[in-house]
Design a protein around this motif. Structure first.
Motif, mmCIF file in Angstrom:
data_model
loop_
_atom_site.group_PDB
_atom_site.id
_atom_site.type_symbol
_atom_site.label_atom_id
_atom_site.label_comp_id
_atom_site.label_asym_id
_atom_site.label_seq_id
_atom_site.Cartn_x
_atom_site.Cartn_y
_atom_site.Cartn_z
ATOM 1 N N GLN A 58 32.634 34.796 -1.920
ATOM 2 C CA GLN A 58 31.948 35.419 -1.535
ATOM 3 C C GLN A 58 30.594 35.113 -1.071
ATOM 4 O O GLN A 58 29.982 35.538 -0.359
ATOM 5 N N THR A 59 30.138 34.627 -2.761
ATOM 6 C CA THR A 59 28.469 35.002 -2.615
ATOM 7 C C THR A 59 27.870 33.331 -2.021
ATOM 8 O O THR A 59 27.166 33.680 -1.516
ATOM 9 N N ILE A 60 28.837 32.692 -1.706
ATOM 10 C CA ILE A 60 28.450 31.654 -0.336
ATOM 11 C C ILE A 60 28.244 32.391 0.825
ATOM 12 O O ILE A 60 27.677 31.884 1.770
ATOM 13 N N SER A 61 29.072 33.497 0.844
ATOM 14 C CA SER A 61 29.576 33.282 2.444
ATOM 15 C C SER A 61 28.178 34.363 2.840
ATOM 16 O O SER A 61 27.343 34.415 3.553
ATOM 17 N N ALA A 62 28.285 35.412 1.958
ATOM 18 C CA ALA A 62 27.143 35.872 1.576
ATOM 19 C C ALA A 62 25.602 35.175 1.436
ATOM 20 O O ALA A 62 24.201 35.482 2.981
ATOM 21 N N TYR A 63 24.969 33.654 1.148
ATOM 22 C CA TYR A 63 24.615 33.359 1.265
ATOM 23 C C TYR A 63 24.270 32.403 2.352
ATOM 24 O O TYR A 63 23.324 32.550 2.835
ATOM 25 N N ALA A 64 25.382 31.933 3.146
ATOM 26 C CA ALA A 64 25.516 31.773 4.382
ATOM 27 C C ALA A 64 24.351 32.581 5.971
ATOM 28 O O ALA A 64 23.680 32.413 6.601
ATOM 29 N N THR A 65 25.061 34.401 5.328
ATOM 30 C CA THR A 65 24.697 35.177 6.102
ATOM 31 C C THR A 65 23.108 35.616 6.058
ATOM 32 O O THR A 65 22.267 35.528 6.820
ATOM 33 N N LEU A 66 22.412 35.335 4.779
ATOM 34 C CA LEU A 66 21.045 35.685 4.130
ATOM 35 C C LEU A 66 20.159 34.400 5.349
ATOM 36 O O LEU A 66 18.494 34.287 5.079
ATOM 37 N N ASP A 67 21.151 33.576 5.092
ATOM 38 C CA ASP A 67 20.328 32.253 5.642
ATOM 39 C C ASP A 67 20.773 31.533 6.798
ATOM 40 O O ASP A 67 21.150 29.963 6.391
ATOM 41 N N LEU A 97 17.307 31.330 -5.918
ATOM 42 C CA LEU A 97 17.293 32.547 -6.364
ATOM 43 C C LEU A 97 16.791 33.677 -6.260
ATOM 44 O O LEU A 97 17.385 34.868 -6.586
ATOM 45 N N TYR A 98 16.125 33.684 -5.119
ATOM 46 C CA TYR A 98 15.211 34.427 -4.067
ATOM 47 C C TYR A 98 16.855 35.562 -3.476
ATOM 48 O O TYR A 98 17.506 35.980 -3.192
ATOM 49 N N LEU A 99 17.035 34.042 -2.939
ATOM 50 C CA LEU A 99 18.383 35.108 -2.143
ATOM 51 C C LEU A 99 19.438 35.435 -2.416
ATOM 52 O O LEU A 99 20.107 37.254 -2.558
ATOM 53 N N LEU A 100 20.543 34.582 -4.062
ATOM 54 C CA LEU A 100 21.082 35.230 -4.553
ATOM 55 C C LEU A 100 20.579 36.778 -5.597
ATOM 56 O O LEU A 100 21.675 37.400 -5.940
ATOM 57 N N GLY A 101 19.503 36.862 -5.886
ATOM 58 C CA GLY A 101 18.959 38.245 -5.781
ATOM 59 C C GLY A 101 19.165 38.635 -5.138
ATOM 60 O O GLY A 101 19.929 39.946 -5.205
ATOM 61 N N GLY A 105 21.855 42.097 -5.997
ATOM 62 C CA GLY A 105 21.135 43.378 -5.692
ATOM 63 C C GLY A 105 19.867 43.680 -6.858
ATOM 64 O O GLY A 105 20.387 44.754 -7.365
ATOM 65 N N THR A 106 18.936 42.243 -7.121
ATOM 66 C CA THR A 106 18.013 42.473 -8.498
ATOM 67 C C THR A 106 17.096 41.619 -7.720
ATOM 68 O O THR A 106 17.725 40.912 -6.970
ATOM 69 N N GLY A 107 16.576 41.616 -9.041
ATOM 70 C CA GLY A 107 15.182 40.481 -8.918
ATOM 71 C C GLY A 107 15.599 39.566 -9.230
ATOM 72 O O GLY A 107 16.443 39.420 -10.106
ATOM 73 N N PRO A 108 15.128 38.749 -8.404
ATOM 74 C CA PRO A 108 15.722 37.615 -8.877
ATOM 75 C C PRO A 108 15.088 36.603 -9.915
ATOM 76 O O PRO A 108 15.993 35.779 -10.854
ATOM 77 N N GLN A 126 5.777 33.168 -7.241
ATOM 78 C CA GLN A 126 5.204 34.208 -5.738
ATOM 79 C C GLN A 126 6.171 33.719 -5.168
ATOM 80 O O GLN A 126 6.759 35.405 -4.361
ATOM 81 N N ILE A 127 7.487 33.472 -4.723
ATOM 82 C CA ILE A 127 8.306 33.205 -3.690
ATOM 83 C C ILE A 127 9.742 34.218 -4.698
ATOM 84 O O ILE A 127 10.117 35.589 -4.522
ATOM 85 N N LEU A 128 9.377 34.092 -6.793
ATOM 86 C CA LEU A 128 10.125 35.281 -6.854
ATOM 87 C C LEU A 128 10.075 36.756 -7.519
ATOM 88 O O LEU A 128 10.607 37.389 -7.195
ATOM 89 N N ASN A 129 8.679 36.447 -6.718
ATOM 90 C CA ASN A 129 8.185 38.291 -7.013
ATOM 91 C C ASN A 129 7.665 39.045 -6.047
ATOM 92 O O ASN A 129 7.496 39.893 -6.016
ATOM 93 N N ARG A 130 8.716 37.940 -4.515
ATOM 94 C CA ARG A 130 8.248 38.936 -3.776
ATOM 95 C C ARG A 130 8.811 39.673 -2.966
ATOM 96 O O ARG A 130 10.349 39.875 -4.325
ATOM 97 N N VAL A 131 8.951 40.939 -2.317
ATOM 98 C CA VAL A 131 9.704 42.058 -2.561
ATOM 99 C C VAL A 131 10.748 41.445 -1.742
ATOM 100 O O VAL A 131 10.415 41.711 -0.079
ATOM 101 N N PRO A 132 12.017 42.300 -2.097
ATOM 102 C CA PRO A 132 12.919 41.612 -0.552
ATOM 103 C C PRO A 132 12.862 42.609 0.163
ATOM 104 O O PRO A 132 13.446 44.082 -0.470
ATOM 105 N N SER A 133 13.325 42.720 1.585
ATOM 106 C CA SER A 133 13.631 43.438 2.432
ATOM 107 C C SER A 133 14.930 44.156 2.308
ATOM 108 O O SER A 133 15.599 42.825 1.056
ATOM 109 N N PRO A 134 15.005 45.204 2.004
ATOM 110 C CA PRO A 134 16.518 45.861 1.817
ATOM 111 C C PRO A 134 18.347 44.854 2.594
ATOM 112 O O PRO A 134 18.052 44.456 3.601
ATOM 113 N N SER A 135 18.842 44.920 1.824
ATOM 114 C CA SER A 135 20.175 44.043 1.173
ATOM 115 C C SER A 135 21.268 44.768 1.338
ATOM 116 O O SER A 135 21.128 45.100 0.007
#
Length: 139
Positions: A58-67, A97-101, A105-108, A126-135
């Motif tokens: 399920q994680t891999i599927s969600a990851y592919a959707t975000l990327d 880590l950014y995508l997995l976060g 539903g958490t900060g990377p 910087q990548i890890l600290n950027r604010v993600p768009s809602p997902s």
């Protein structure tokens, strides 16, 4: 590796049950991960997957959707390597880590111990600290 061995799957099912009950009581995903850490001595990255109640698939599927470009494609074996790091496995790149976060539903920055976070380059932080768009995390 935890994979879908009998024990690993039973752990995931128990964590899903507890996570659902805790969410019903208003706990956040971060609070749930802390509660699960009391019983499961695994990496923060795996704890958050358990807290979200997701299988690796399920994680891999969600990851592919975000990327959708698949520029940073992820397979189950690689996810397990990331979850086992730094004791074994492979260091997760900041983008992963950014995508997995976002998926969990958490900060990377919560997906690796603080001592490990400090080893990432300034650019990666910087990548890890950027604010993600809602997902929306698949549940």
């Amino acid at each position: 590796m935890d994979a879908m061995s009998g024990k690993g799957y039973q752990t995931l099912l128990e964590c899903r049950r507890r996570s659902r009950l805790l969410r019903e009581r208003g706990f956040t995903i971060d609070q749930i991960a802390i509660v699960l850490s009391l019983d499961h001595q695994v990496s923060p990255l795996r704890l958050y997957r358990y807290a979200a109640g997701l299988t690796a698939s399920q994680t891999i599927s969600a990851y592919a959707t975000l990327d959708p470009s698949r520029a940073a494609g992820l397979r189950e074996a690689r996810l397990y390597e990331y979850e086992n790091w730094p004791d074994a496995g492979r260091r997760p790149p900041a983008h992963a880590l950014y995508l997995l976060g976002r998926i969990y539903g958490t900060g990377p920055e919560r997906l690796v111990p603080p001592s490990v976070l400090a080893t990432y380059s300034a650019y990666d932080r910087q990548i890890l600290n950027r604010v993600p768009s809602p997902s929306r995390s698949p549940r």
